[in-house]
Design an enzyme around this catalytic site. Sequence first.
Site, PDB file in Angstrom:
ATOM      1  N   HIS A   1      50.131  26.830  37.829  1.00  0.00           N
ATOM      2  CA  HIS A   1      48.774  27.358  37.955  1.00  0.00           C
ATOM      3  C   HIS A   1      47.749  26.641  37.075  1.00  0.00           C
ATOM      4  CE1 HIS A   1      50.634  30.537  40.240  1.00  0.00           C
ATOM      5  NE2 HIS A   1      51.386  30.872  39.222  1.00  0.00           N
TER       6      HIS A   1
ATOM      7  N   GLU B   1      53.941  28.589  34.080  1.00  0.00           N
ATOM      8  CA  GLU B   1      52.566  29.003  34.376  1.00  0.00           C
ATOM      9  C   GLU B   1      51.613  27.813  34.332  1.00  0.00           C
ATOM     10  OE1 GLU B   1      51.383  32.113  35.440  1.00  0.00           O
ATOM     11  OE2 GLU B   1      53.524  32.385  35.702  1.00  0.00           O
TER      12      GLU B   1
ATOM     13  N   HIS C   1      50.601  38.040  32.536  1.00  0.00           N
ATOM     14  CA  HIS C   1      51.480  37.299  33.445  1.00  0.00           C
ATOM     15  C   HIS C   1      50.933  35.874  33.596  1.00  0.00           C
ATOM     16  CE1 HIS C   1      53.626  36.981  37.623  1.00  0.00           C
ATOM     17  NE2 HIS C   1      53.800  35.921  36.873  1.00  0.00           N
TER      18      HIS C   1
END
Length: 201
Positions: free
Chosen positions: A70, A66, A17
Site C-alpha cells: 500500500h 503494508e 491496520h
Amino acid sequence: QMSANDCQDPPEYWTIHGLWPDKSEECNRTWHFNVTEIKDLMPDMRRYWPDVLHSSLNRTHFWKHEWEKHGTCAATLQVLNSQKKYFGKTLELYQHVDLNSYLLKAGIKPSSTYYQMSAIKEVLTQFYGVTPKIQCLPPEEGETAQTIGQIEFCFTKELQLRNCTEPKGESSRMQTNLQLGTEELSVCSDTLPIYYPSQVQ
C-alpha cells in the site's frame, strides 16, 4: 495463534491496520521496506501499529507488507512519498481520529452485553461527521451476534475525513476481506447484534 507467536499481551485498544489508497495505478514494487528509515517512530509503531500475528523475531513483517502493498502506491502523494512520511502520517491520522477515547466517551466499550449496529454507527457519524465502514466477523456457529473487528475511516487525497461510501461497482475492494486467521471480516450486518470483546479470542 497466540501461543505459537509469543503474543502474551495483545493490546486492549484499537490499533492501526494500514493506510490504503483506493486506486493505485502507480505502485513502485521495487521500493523495498527499510526499517531503519522509521527507527525514530519505533516506540509509536510498536504501540499503535503492532504486529500481533507474527513472532517477535519477525515483528516488522506486517509493516513491510503494508509498505510494499500500500505504501508504495500511496507514495504518489507528496505528503506520503517516503517510508518515514507514510508511517509517520498514518500514526498522526490515528491520533487525530482517536477512536479509543471517543468510543469510551460515547459509552461504547467492551462488554458482555451486545450493541446494536445502529447505535455504534450513529455515535461515530455524529462525532466524526462522516460515515466510517464498520467491519465484523460473522457469528460463530450457534451464536446470534457478529463480532466487531475493524473500523475503516476514509480520507480524501488531502487526508481530510470523508464518507466511506463506495461508488457503485467498487464495493468489492480487496482490503475488505482481510483474512484474520481463518475467519473473514466483512461489512457488519445492520440487523444482527454486535459483540465488542475486550480481547479477540
